[in-house]
Structures are given as C-alpha cells and as structure tokens.
Design an enzyme around this catalytic site. Structure first.
Site, PDB file in Angstrom:
ATOM      1  N   GLY A  45       0.706  -1.175  -0.004  1.00 12.86           N
ATOM      2  CA  GLY A  45      -0.105   0.172   0.137  1.00 12.86           C
ATOM      3  C   GLY A  45       0.733   1.262   0.045  1.00 12.86           C
ATOM      4  N   GLN A  50       2.851   9.818   1.364  1.00 12.80           N
ATOM      5  CA  GLN A  50       4.076   9.029   1.132  1.00 12.80           C
ATOM      6  C   GLN A  50       4.694   9.382  -0.041  1.00 12.80           C
ATOM      7  OE1 GLN A  50       2.301   5.291   2.480  1.00 12.80           O
ATOM      8  NE2 GLN A  50       4.258   5.174   3.305  1.00 12.80           N
ATOM      9  N   CYS A 108       6.143   0.095   7.168  1.00 14.82           N
ATOM     10  CA  CYS A 108       5.944   1.073   6.445  1.00 14.82           C
ATOM     11  C   CYS A 108       7.034   1.610   5.557  1.00 14.82           C
ATOM     12  CB  CYS A 108       5.278   2.319   7.506  1.00 14.82           C
ATOM     13  SG  CYS A 108       4.824   3.581   6.627  1.00 14.82           S
ATOM     14  N   LEU A 109       6.678   1.934   4.335  1.00 18.88           N
ATOM     15  CA  LEU A 109       7.754   2.282   3.264  1.00 18.88           C
ATOM     16  C   LEU A 109       8.444   3.624   4.062  1.00 18.88           C
ATOM     17  CD1 LEU A 109       6.081   1.516   0.135  1.00 18.88           C
ATOM     18  CD2 LEU A 109       7.735   0.258   1.215  1.00 18.88           C
ATOM     19  N   HIS A 150      -4.069   0.874   7.712  1.00 16.82           N
ATOM     20  CA  HIS A 150      -2.658   1.530   7.905  1.00 16.82           C
ATOM     21  C   HIS A 150      -2.650   2.762   6.831  1.00 16.82           C
ATOM     22  CE1 HIS A 150       1.862   1.183   8.209  1.00 16.82           C
ATOM     23  NE2 HIS A 150       1.503   1.900   7.018  1.00 16.82           N
ATOM     24  N   GLU A 151      -3.156   2.632   5.721  1.00 16.03           N
ATOM     25  CA  GLU A 151      -3.128   3.647   4.689  1.00 16.03           C
ATOM     26  C   GLU A 151      -4.077   4.674   4.917  1.00 16.03           C
ATOM     27  OE1 GLU A 151      -0.550   3.569   2.713  1.00 16.03           O
ATOM     28  OE2 GLU A 151       0.037   1.260   3.066  1.00 16.03           O
ATOM     29  N   HIS A 154      -2.656   7.091   7.197  1.00 17.35           N
ATOM     30  CA  HIS A 154      -1.761   8.105   6.617  1.00 17.35           C
ATOM     31  C   HIS A 154      -2.432   9.264   6.020  1.00 17.35           C
ATOM     32  CE1 HIS A 154       2.277   6.614   6.664  1.00 17.35           C
ATOM     33  NE2 HIS A 154       1.782   5.120   6.071  1.00 17.35           N
TER      34      HIS A 154
END
Length: 189
Positions: A45, A50, A108-109, A150-151, A154
C-alpha cells in the site's frame, strides 16, 4: 514514473489529506505513479502523503498475500483478486465493523527497516471513489482490512508508530530518532 517515498520526519506525513474534487488526468497520472512506486518499493500500500501529496488517495495491491488471509467483497461481490488489484481508493471513509481488535506486525515504506505490532479492527467497511469518481464499497477483514486501516491512517496524518505499545516503541526509539534526523537533514540539503 517512480516517485520518491517520503520518510519519517518529513512534515507531509503528519498532514491530513484534502478531499479530491476533480477526477482528471492529473489524478490518474498520480495514481499510476503511486502504483509504480509501490511495486518498486515492494509495498502492499502507498498513501499520497508518502509521495509528498496531502490528498485523500491511497493505492494497494494485496494480491500476492496468502489467499486464505484475503477476506473481502467489493460492491457486494467477491471477484478474483487479480481483477480488482491494484486498487486506488479516493476519498475513503471507513466504518469499523463489529468484532475484536487484532494485533499484527506492520512495516511502512516511510519507516525503512522498522516494524512493530499494531492493533487494528478485525473488519472494516470502506466507502470510496475510484479514479473516475464512481462510488464503491469494500468490506474486508484480516490482512486486507489491516492494509486499508494503515493507509487510511496516513491520509489523516497518523502513523503506525502512534498505535504501537509504548514499551515496544521504546525498543525502536533510537532507530526512529535516527530516521527522523536523517530525513530532516536531507530536506535541508
């Protein structure tokens, strides 16, 4: 085009996204670039924050996760996962469905090499628009629900570290502080 992934310490990660009002070529290009970036970074994701955009948009592709862990219905149907992924969710609104909270390890990226256990609702319903503005409803549980939550966090300026147990977070404290310092230093250059 692959985009640069923002790292913890960059202010955009704490910004709530603006609602998308215009569904145009610019949005389609952003979503396409986000999907390419997500794949290049080997993520499941990626939120607009991000890639340095404070918008209510995220992309995901959970098709490579184990099949028995993928519980979902899109618009009341369980279509083959390969037909609906990757998926872009624009202006998503989530409703937590009855059930328990479950812990699971997340990464997480924007937090390279940092992972931790995070509690999430077991099942959610998310109403969203696609890149053409058409409304959809995704009902999901398990890993699909975890990725969505999670996304979605963000998009509201929340990060997975905000949900971690304080004791676990203390064990990661030096890594997180170092990442934040490096990110801020890179922004100054």
């Amino acid at each position: 085009m692959q985009l640069r992934v923002t790292q913890y310490g960059e202010p955009v990660l704490r910004q709530a996204g603006k609602k998308v009002e215009v569904f145009d070529e610019e949005l389609r290009n952003l979503v396409s670039d986000m999907i390419e970036t997500m794949y290049a970074e080997e993520g499941v994701g990626l939120a607009a924050q991000q890639v340095n955009k404070a918008l209510m948009v995220f992309v995901m592709d959970v098709s490579h996760l184990p099949g028995e862990e993928l519980d979902y219905q899109l618009d009341g149907l369980r279509q083959p996962i390969d037909l609906i992924m990757p998926m872009a969710l624009v202006n998503p609104e989530v409703e937590v469905l009855p059930g328990k909270k479950v812990f699971g390890e997340e990464g997480c990226l924007s937090f390279p090499n940092i992972r931790g256990d995070v509690p999430r609702a077991e099942a959610v319903k998310v109403d969203f628009q696609d890149i053409n503005g058409k409304p959809h409803t995704l009902v999901c549980s398990g890993w699909v629900a975890r990725v969505v939550q999670h996304e979605l966090d963000h998009l509201h300026g929340r990060l997975f570290i905000d949900l971690m147990d304080k004791r676990q977070l203390r064990t990661l404290d030096s890594k997180i502080k170092r990442l934040k310092q490096n990110s801020r230093k890179a922004l100054m250059e």
